[in-house]
Design a protein around this motif. Structure first.
Motif, PDB file in Angstrom:
ATOM      1  N   GLU A  18      35.832  38.846  49.833  1.00 32.44           N
ATOM      2  CA  GLU A  18      36.478  39.022  51.132  1.00 32.44           C
ATOM      3  C   GLU A  18      37.992  39.007  50.966  1.00 32.44           C
ATOM      4  O   GLU A  18      38.507  38.687  49.904  1.00 32.44           O
ATOM      5  N   TYR A  19      38.688  39.339  52.054  1.00 28.16           N
ATOM      6  CA  TYR A  19      40.146  39.386  51.984  1.00 28.16           C
ATOM      7  C   TYR A  19      40.799  38.073  52.398  1.00 28.16           C
ATOM      8  O   TYR A  19      41.911  37.785  52.014  1.00 28.16           O
ATOM      9  N   GLY A  20      40.097  37.290  53.213  1.00 30.11           N
ATOM     10  CA  GLY A  20      40.655  36.005  53.634  1.00 30.11           C
ATOM     11  C   GLY A  20      41.592  36.125  54.820  1.00 30.11           C
ATOM     12  O   GLY A  20      41.759  37.191  55.412  1.00 30.11           O
ATOM     13  N   ASN A  21      42.200  35.006  55.161  1.00 30.19           N
ATOM     14  CA  ASN A  21      43.072  34.880  56.324  1.00 30.19           C
ATOM     15  C   ASN A  21      44.470  35.433  56.010  1.00 30.19           C
ATOM     16  O   ASN A  21      45.047  35.075  54.987  1.00 30.19           O
ATOM     17  N   PRO A  22      45.026  36.282  56.883  1.00 26.00           N
ATOM     18  CA  PRO A  22      46.372  36.821  56.602  1.00 26.00           C
ATOM     19  C   PRO A  22      47.441  35.737  56.418  1.00 26.00           C
ATOM     20  O   PRO A  22      48.429  35.960  55.731  1.00 26.00           O
ATOM     21  N   SER A  23      47.233  34.556  57.002  1.00 27.03           N
ATOM     22  CA  SER A  23      48.218  33.481  56.820  1.00 27.03           C
ATOM     23  C   SER A  23      47.998  32.716  55.525  1.00 27.03           C
ATOM     24  O   SER A  23      48.855  31.930  55.126  1.00 27.03           O
ATOM     25  N   GLY A  24      46.871  32.932  54.862  1.00 24.43           N
ATOM     26  CA  GLY A  24      46.609  32.244  53.598  1.00 24.43           C
ATOM     27  C   GLY A  24      45.552  31.159  53.730  1.00 24.43           C
ATOM     28  O   GLY A  24      45.156  30.787  54.838  1.00 24.43           O
ATOM     29  N   TYR A  25      45.116  30.648  52.592  1.00 23.06           N
ATOM     30  CA  TYR A  25      44.018  29.676  52.472  1.00 23.06           C
ATOM     31  C   TYR A  25      44.331  28.409  53.277  1.00 23.06           C
ATOM     32  O   TYR A  25      45.294  27.690  52.973  1.00 23.06           O
ATOM     33  N   LEU A  26      43.519  28.124  54.287  1.00 27.60           N
ATOM     34  CA  LEU A  26      43.828  27.040  55.228  1.00 27.60           C
ATOM     35  C   LEU A  26      43.956  25.658  54.574  1.00 27.60           C
ATOM     36  O   LEU A  26      44.922  24.935  54.862  1.00 27.60           O
ATOM     37  N   PRO A  27      43.031  25.237  53.689  1.00 28.13           N
ATOM     38  CA  PRO A  27      43.201  23.899  53.095  1.00 28.13           C
ATOM     39  C   PRO A  27      44.539  23.736  52.366  1.00 28.13           C
ATOM     40  O   PRO A  27      45.140  22.658  52.413  1.00 28.13           O
ATOM     41  N   ILE A  48      52.836  27.793  58.883  1.00 29.61           N
ATOM     42  CA  ILE A  48      53.010  28.067  57.456  1.00 29.61           C
ATOM     43  C   ILE A  48      52.269  29.352  57.096  1.00 29.61           C
ATOM     44  O   ILE A  48      51.088  29.498  57.413  1.00 29.61           O
ATOM     45  N   VAL A  49      52.956  30.290  56.471  1.00 29.90           N
ATOM     46  CA  VAL A  49      52.328  31.518  55.980  1.00 29.90           C
ATOM     47  C   VAL A  49      52.465  31.529  54.461  1.00 29.90           C
ATOM     48  O   VAL A  49      53.581  31.416  53.937  1.00 29.90           O
ATOM     49  N   LEU A  50      51.331  31.636  53.761  1.00 20.80           N
ATOM     50  CA  LEU A  50      51.389  31.704  52.295  1.00 20.80           C
ATOM     51  C   LEU A  50      51.784  33.115  51.880  1.00 20.80           C
ATOM     52  O   LEU A  50      51.389  34.100  52.515  1.00 20.80           O
ATOM     53  N   THR A  51      52.570  33.198  50.813  1.00 21.39           N
ATOM     54  CA  THR A  51      53.100  34.495  50.386  1.00 21.39           C
ATOM     55  C   THR A  51      52.906  34.693  48.888  1.00 21.39           C
ATOM     56  O   THR A  51      52.584  33.754  48.164  1.00 21.39           O
ATOM     57  N   HIS A  52      53.126  35.920  48.457  1.00 17.32           N
ATOM     58  CA  HIS A  52      53.057  36.288  47.045  1.00 17.32           C
ATOM     59  C   HIS A  52      54.374  35.843  46.394  1.00 17.32           C
ATOM     60  O   HIS A  52      55.282  36.643  46.183  1.00 17.32           O
ATOM     61  N   GLY A  53      54.483  34.539  46.123  1.00 18.42           N
ATOM     62  CA  GLY A  53      55.732  33.981  45.610  1.00 18.42           C
ATOM     63  C   GLY A  53      56.787  33.886  46.705  1.00 18.42           C
ATOM     64  O   GLY A  53      56.599  34.397  47.817  1.00 18.42           O
ATOM     65  N   ALA A  54      57.897  33.207  46.394  1.00 15.61           N
ATOM     66  CA  ALA A  54      58.993  33.102  47.370  1.00 15.61           C
ATOM     67  C   ALA A  54      59.571  34.484  47.661  1.00 15.61           C
ATOM     68  O   ALA A  54      60.087  34.729  48.756  1.00 15.61           O
ATOM     69  N   MET A 213      50.202  41.395  56.688  1.00 12.68           N
ATOM     70  CA  MET A 213      48.926  42.105  56.734  1.00 12.68           C
ATOM     71  C   MET A 213      49.136  43.612  56.622  1.00 12.68           C
ATOM     72  O   MET A 213      48.429  44.303  55.897  1.00 12.68           O
ATOM     73  N   LEU A 214      50.142  44.123  57.313  1.00 16.15           N
ATOM     74  CA  LEU A 214      50.387  45.568  57.285  1.00 16.15           C
ATOM     75  C   LEU A 214      50.853  46.037  55.908  1.00 16.15           C
ATOM     76  O   LEU A 214      50.615  47.175  55.521  1.00 16.15           O
ATOM     77  N   THR A 215      51.533  45.166  55.165  1.00 16.82           N
ATOM     78  CA  THR A 215      52.126  45.610  53.907  1.00 16.82           C
ATOM     79  C   THR A 215      51.363  45.146  52.670  1.00 16.82           C
ATOM     80  O   THR A 215      51.559  45.694  51.594  1.00 16.82           O
ATOM     81  N   SER A 216      50.496  44.127  52.811  1.00 14.75           N
ATOM     82  CA  SER A 216      49.748  43.674  51.624  1.00 14.75           C
ATOM     83  C   SER A 216      48.408  43.038  51.977  1.00 14.75           C
ATOM     84  O   SER A 216      47.816  42.375  51.135  1.00 14.75           O
ATOM     85  N   ILE A 217      47.932  43.211  53.194  1.00 13.52           N
ATOM     86  CA  ILE A 217      46.668  42.631  53.704  1.00 13.52           C
ATOM     87  C   ILE A 217      46.732  41.101  53.635  1.00 13.52           C
ATOM     88  O   ILE A 217      47.085  40.473  54.607  1.00 13.52           O
ATOM     89  N   THR A 218      46.377  40.524  52.498  1.00  8.49           N
ATOM     90  CA  THR A 218      46.436  39.068  52.366  1.00  8.49           C
ATOM     91  C   THR A 218      47.034  38.728  51.004  1.00  8.49           C
ATOM     92  O   THR A 218      47.187  39.590  50.147  1.00  8.49           O
ATOM     93  N   SER A 219      47.364  37.455  50.818  1.00  4.24           N
ATOM     94  CA  SER A 219      47.687  36.973  49.479  1.00  4.24           C
ATOM     95  C   SER A 219      46.366  36.600  48.803  1.00  4.24           C
ATOM     96  O   SER A 219      45.329  36.522  49.444  1.00  4.24           O
ATOM     97  N   SER A 220      46.398  36.365  47.485  1.00  4.43           N
ATOM     98  CA  SER A 220      45.157  36.135  46.746  1.00  4.43           C
ATOM     99  C   SER A 220      44.624  34.728  46.985  1.00  4.43           C
ATOM    100  O   SER A 220      45.265  33.739  46.649  1.00  4.43           O
ATOM    101  N   GLN A 221      43.403  34.646  47.540  1.00  6.94           N
ATOM    102  CA  GLN A 221      42.841  33.321  47.789  1.00  6.94           C
ATOM    103  C   GLN A 221      42.446  32.627  46.482  1.00  6.94           C
ATOM    104  O   GLN A 221      42.403  31.402  46.417  1.00  6.94           O
TER     105      GLN A 221
END
Lengths: 316, 316
Positions: A18-27, A48-54, A213-221
C-alpha cells in the motif's frame, strides 16, 4: 526473493503493497510529538508531516509559500543546497550576515523592511557552515521582526540532536505560529533512509501533505518504520549520548587549534567569516568524515557557498 | 536498536550513513538497463535516474520542462494526481480525448498546432483509467506530431509489467530522443518502498539528477537495494507471470460482464467514456483491492478525474 524474506518480521505486513498515509507513518509521528515536547515544542501528530529527508520539507515550504520573483531571507554564509533550490525556483535570496550569536539583527530588519520577504530560512543550532548557535535574545528579536513584517521563519534543525547543551529553539519560543520546524535523522541514524519531518500549524501541515501527495504520493513507510524501531528502542538515547560526547571532544580540540590561529580570511573583500571549527585536528577531522560530512568545517583553499557566490578561504 | 540488527546482512554496509549517488544505486540502474533492453529500449545506466516512485519522476519533468503558464497535453480522461501536480505548477492542461486504441490523433494535432505545448503526458499501456493500450500505428503518429511541433512525450509506463502481451512502447520506437520514459515498482513489488525511474537522453538525465539533488538530495539506497535484490532473484519472473495470469483471468471476467451491459454513461453532456473493466466481477474486484487499487475501474456513482472536472458515472 520476496520482500517478506528480505525484511525482519517486525517490518512485514500488508502495508508493504500500500501507499500509506500522505502525512506519514502515524506511530512515528506520535513518537516525534513526544520528542518535540522534550525540547519545548508542543505539536500534535496532525501538525507533523513526514518527508523524504529535510530537503523535501524545505522543498514543500518553497513550493507552497514562494512564487517565482518572491524574496526570501537566508543565512549568509548558509546551506548551499537550499540556495540551489531557491535559485531553481527563481526566488530572490537576501543574505543576512551571520554573527557568532545568530543573524545580524540590524541587517535582518533592514532587509525585511526593504524587500518584504515571505520567508526566512535559518538554522538556530550548529548552523551550517559556521557551527554557531543562535542566542535566546537574538531568537526573540528574530521572531519580533518576523511578526512586524509578516514573514514565516523556517527553522532547519537537522543538527539539533547533536547539540550537547540544548538551547531554546525558535519553534519553542513561537509554538509553531510563525515558525515552521524542519528536522531529519540523516545526521544521527542514516542518511540513506531519507526520513525527515516538518512540524507547523494545522493549516500549513494540511497544505504540505497535499503538495507532498501531488508530487510524491507518500514517503516510504518501510524506512519510516525502521526509524521508528530505532527511536523507540532504549539504546537510542545512549547512542546519542556517545555521539554528542565524541562531538564535544572534537569541538574542544578544534577550539584549542583555533585559539592558536588567526580567524579565517576570505578572498571576498570585506568578509571575515568566523567558523565553528577547523579540520586540522585529527579527532575532529575523523569525526567529520565518519558522521557529519566535512561541510561543517572550513579549510584553506575551500569554497564556502553563499548566496552571493562562493567565498574562498585563503588561510586560518 | 541499531540499523544493522534490523536489516539482513545483504542490506548492511557503510552506505547506510551516506547519501549515495544522486542518480541512484548503480547496480539497480545497470539491471534496469537490461530490463529496458528486453522491451526494445536502449539506455545505458547514465541515462537512468532513480526516483521516489514514478510521481517524483513526473515531478522532475514538470519542474524542468514546464514554467507557469506553459501548456501541456494530457490524456482525457487521465491520471488525477498528474493533473493535480500540473495545476499546482500553474501549467495549462490540454486534454486529448482517449480512444480505445490511444489518443485521438486529429485532436492531438489540432491542440499542438493551436497551443504549442512543450510536453505530452501519456500512458501507452493499460492507461489509467481506461485500461486501453496504444496501437503501434497511433504511437507512430504521436511521435510524428511530437517531431513536427517540437514537444517531448512523457511515457508513464507504471502498468507495463502487468501487460500480458507486450505492445511496443513509444520509447522503443523513438529510442529516448523525444520520449522520456517513466516507470515504477509500486504496482508489482511494493508501493511502500517508493522506487521509480526516469530514462531519457543523457542531457535530460543530468538535468533531472541535478534537480533531484537540489530538492531531495538522493533517493533511499536502502529501498533501492531491496528492489534490486527482489529483481535479480530468479523468482521475480515467475511471480510476474502469476500476477499477469490473475490479471488476465480478471480481465476476461470483466469483459464478459461488460458484454452484457451497456457502455458507461457519464453525467457530463456529450461524454461516453469506454472503460477497460467494471468491478462487478468478484475476481476482478478482489484483484483490484489486493494489488492494483480500484482506480482502474469505474462504478456507478464514481467520479472519474479529467482536466475539465470530474465525470460522474451514472450507470453501466
Amino acid at each position: 526473493m520476496h520482500l517478506r524474506r528480505l525484511l525482519p518480521g517486525s517490518l512485514s505486513g500488508a502495508y508493504l503493497i500500500e501507499y500509506g498515509n500522505p502525512s506519514g507513518y502515524l506511530p512515528l509521528r506520535e513518537h516525534l510529538a513526544v520528542l518535540l515536547d522534550e525540547i519545548g515544542i508542543t505539536a500534535v501528530p496532525s501538525q507533523i508531516v513526514l518527508t523524504h529527508g529535510a530537503s523535501q520539507a524545505l522543498d514543500l515550504v518553497i513550493r507552497h509559500l514562494l512564487a517565482p520573483g518572491d524574496a526570501a531571507l537566508v543565512d549568509d554564509p548558509g546551506y548551499y543546497n537550499l540556495f540551489g533550490n531557491l535559485r531553481l525556483s527563481n526566488v530572490q535570496m537576501l543574505g543576512v550576515p551571520r554573527n557568532p550569536d545568530g543573524p545580524d539583527i540590524d541587517s535582518l530588519e533592514r532587509l525585511a523592511a526593504e524587500h518584504r520577504p515571505k520567508v526566512y530560512f535559518t538554522q538556530s543550532v550548529m548552523q551550517n557552515p559556521t557551527g554557531t548557535d543562535m542566542s535566546p535574545h537574538v531568537s526573540f528579536k528574530v521572531l519580533q521582526i518576523a511578526e512586524r513584517y509578516g514573514f514565516y521563519v523556517v527553522e532547519d534543525d537537522i543538527f539539533g540532536d547533536l547539540q550537547v547543551k540544548t538551547t531554546p529553539r525558535l519553534a519553542a519560543l513561537d509554538q509553531l505560529r510563525r515558525v515552521i520546524y524542519v528536522r531529519s535523522f540523516s545526521k544521527t541514524l542514516s542518511g540513506s533512509l531519507r526520513v525527515g519531518l516538518v512540524a507547523c500549524s494545522h493549516q500549513l501541515a494540511n497544505d504540505f501533505a497535499e503538495i507532498k501527495m501531488l508530487t510524491s504520493i507518500t514517503s516510504s513507510q518501510v524506512t519510516e518504520r525502521l526509524i521508528y524501531l530505532m527511536l523507540v528502542d532504549g539504546h537510542y538515547r545512549k547512542y546519542l549520548g556517545r555521539l554528542q560526547q565524541r562531538l564535544d571532544d572534537a569541538r574542544q580540540c578544534g577550539q584549542s587549534v583555533r585559539a592558536n590561529r588567526p580567524r579565517i580570511v576570505c578572498r571576498t573583500p570585506g568578509r571575515n567569516v568566523p567558523m565553528g571549527a577547523v579540520p586540522t585536528c585529527r579527532g575532529l577531522h575523523g569525526l567529520g568524515r565518519a558522521r557529519l560530512g566535512r561541510r561543517l568545517y572550513a579549510r584553506p583553499g575551500q569554497y564556502i557557498p553563499s548566496p552571493f557566490g562562493a567565498l574562498a578561504v585563503d588561510a586560518f
